[in-house]
Design an enzyme around this catalytic site. Structure first.
Site, short mmCIF file in Angstrom:
data_model
loop_
_atom_site.label_atom_id
_atom_site.label_comp_id
_atom_site.label_asym_id
_atom_site.label_seq_id
_atom_site.Cartn_x
_atom_site.Cartn_y
_atom_site.Cartn_z
N ASP A 193 0.85 -1.20 0.00
CA ASP A 193 0.00 0.00 0.00
C ASP A 193 0.88 1.24 0.00
O ASP A 193 1.87 1.31 0.74
CB ASP A 193 -0.91 0.00 1.23
CG ASP A 193 -1.92 1.13 1.20
OD1 ASP A 193 -2.95 0.97 0.54
OD2 ASP A 193 -1.66 2.17 1.85
N ILE A 194 0.53 2.22 -0.85
CA ILE A 194 1.29 3.47 -0.88
C ILE A 194 0.91 4.31 0.34
O ILE A 194 -0.27 4.55 0.60
CB ILE A 194 0.99 4.27 -2.16
CG1 ILE A 194 1.37 3.45 -3.40
CG2 ILE A 194 1.75 5.60 -2.16
CD1 ILE A 194 1.02 4.13 -4.71
N ASN A 229 -3.19 12.92 -3.47
CA ASN A 229 -4.32 13.29 -4.33
C ASN A 229 -4.93 14.61 -3.90
O ASN A 229 -5.27 15.47 -4.74
CB ASN A 229 -5.38 12.19 -4.28
CG ASN A 229 -5.10 11.08 -5.27
OD1 ASN A 229 -4.42 11.28 -6.27
ND2 ASN A 229 -5.62 9.90 -4.99
N ASP A 245 -2.12 9.74 -10.30
CA ASP A 245 -1.98 8.69 -11.31
C ASP A 245 -0.52 8.47 -11.70
O ASP A 245 -0.09 7.33 -11.92
CB ASP A 245 -2.78 9.06 -12.56
CG ASP A 245 -4.28 8.90 -12.37
OD1 ASP A 245 -4.69 8.30 -11.34
OD2 ASP A 245 -5.05 9.36 -13.24
N GLU A 300 -4.66 2.33 -4.42
CA GLU A 300 -3.21 2.49 -4.29
C GLU A 300 -2.55 1.21 -3.77
O GLU A 300 -1.41 1.25 -3.29
CB GLU A 300 -2.88 3.67 -3.36
CG GLU A 300 -3.26 3.46 -1.91
CD GLU A 300 -4.68 3.94 -1.58
OE1 GLU A 300 -4.91 4.31 -0.42
OE2 GLU A 300 -5.54 3.94 -2.49
#
Length: 299
Positions: free
Chosen positions: A176-177, A184, A193, A219
């Protein structure tokens, strides 16, 4: 001795067809062989089949390339042989195939080569083409250009089945980021993106050919890894984590954004289903996020 074989074979047969000379050097490899095995003609032509490229085994797990090879038997006795074996695909999983080996003779009836014809027992031709068309449409995530969740599910189910039949170990990594929502919210979804693309490329460029990285959703990414131990899985996870940490997105004004990832991983157990395996990796990933992020938790 030179001899012609292409005139007597159809290169585009649905079945796999390859030819070896008297020394078992592969001199012909058709498109069916490429489709079934994943190896192109350029990768195998002029190599020797006893180099264990396909690593044929029988149902007991016995390696056949040096002891029990149907091609070698045909070269020795000139007889047609048939056998059900399991070849190893280029991506690492096993495929059940029915093989038939036939001798090639010169004008003096001396055996100068042999042909192996092998058929993938899993699919009929029509089913294969339907699946191939569906795979082409559905296996790639359009944004990141890596495998999507549907394709991962398909590969994972094959891995689990192979693990049950052959006891082949493997692991998965859930990724997971970190703080992606803030990216965002601060810079907009177009930048978000680009971050997803950078992470996807960093991950996919730093795994083995037999491994698979997929976009799981949002993500999150997930990686299918050929490993035999927790320690090896942790080393891979930490390598990927450091690679992503060292990557960055550059704005035109010179500003950069660096992101990190949290990773949870686990080895598959004999009793695992896809659901239990993923749940365990997911739990470890959330542990990593809740305990500081930018770290790996493997168990």
């Amino acid at each position: 001795m030179e001899f012609k074989y292409n005139e007597n074979l159809i290169p585009y047969l649905y079945e796999g067809v390859y030819v070896v000379d008297k020394k078992r050097k592969i001199i012909f490899w058709n498109e069916g062989s490429e489709r079934i095995t994943g190896y192109t003609s350029d990768e195998v032509t002029n190599s020797f089949c006893y180099h264990n490229i396909l690593q044929h085994i029988d149902e007991t797990g016995k390696q056949l390339c040096f002891n029990g090879c149907p091609l070698q038997k045909t070269l020795n006795d000139g007889m047609i042989n048939e056998a059900r074996v399991y070849l190893k695909h280029k991506d690492g999983y096993r495929i059940p195939v029915m093989v038939k080996t036939l001798p090639i003779r010169d004008e003096m009836q001396n055996i100068v080569a042999a042909i192996e014809v092998f058929t993938d027992e899993r699919f009929q031709k029509q089913i294969y083409h339907e699946n191939q068309e569906l795979k082409d449409k559905l296996r790639i995530d359009p944004l990141t250009q890596i495998a999507n969740r549907h394709f991962f599910d398909f590969q994972l189910s094959k891995k689990l089945e192979e693990a049950k039949v052959f006891a082949n170990p493997f692991g998965i990594l859930m990724i997971d980021i970190d703080y992606f929502k803030q990216v965002n919210d601060t810079y907009g979804h177009l930048v978000g993106d680009e971050i997803l693309k950078i992470v996807a490329k960093s991950l996919s460029s730093n795994i083995e050919k037999t491994d698979l990285v997929s976009r799981w959703g949002g993500e999150e990414f997930i990686v299918l890894v050929d490993v035999t131990s927790i320690d090896d899985l942790l080393k891979i996870a930490e390598r990927l984590r450091r690679v992503v940490e060292a990557s960055s997105y550059h704005f035109e004004n010179g500003k950069t954004i660096q992101v990190t990832i949290s990773i949870g991983g686990t080895l598959a157990k004999p009793e695992d289903s896809a659901k239990t395996l993923i749940a365990r990796a997911d739990e470890n990933m959330y542990f990593a996020k809740q305990n500081g992020r930018n770290q790996s938790k493997i168990s």
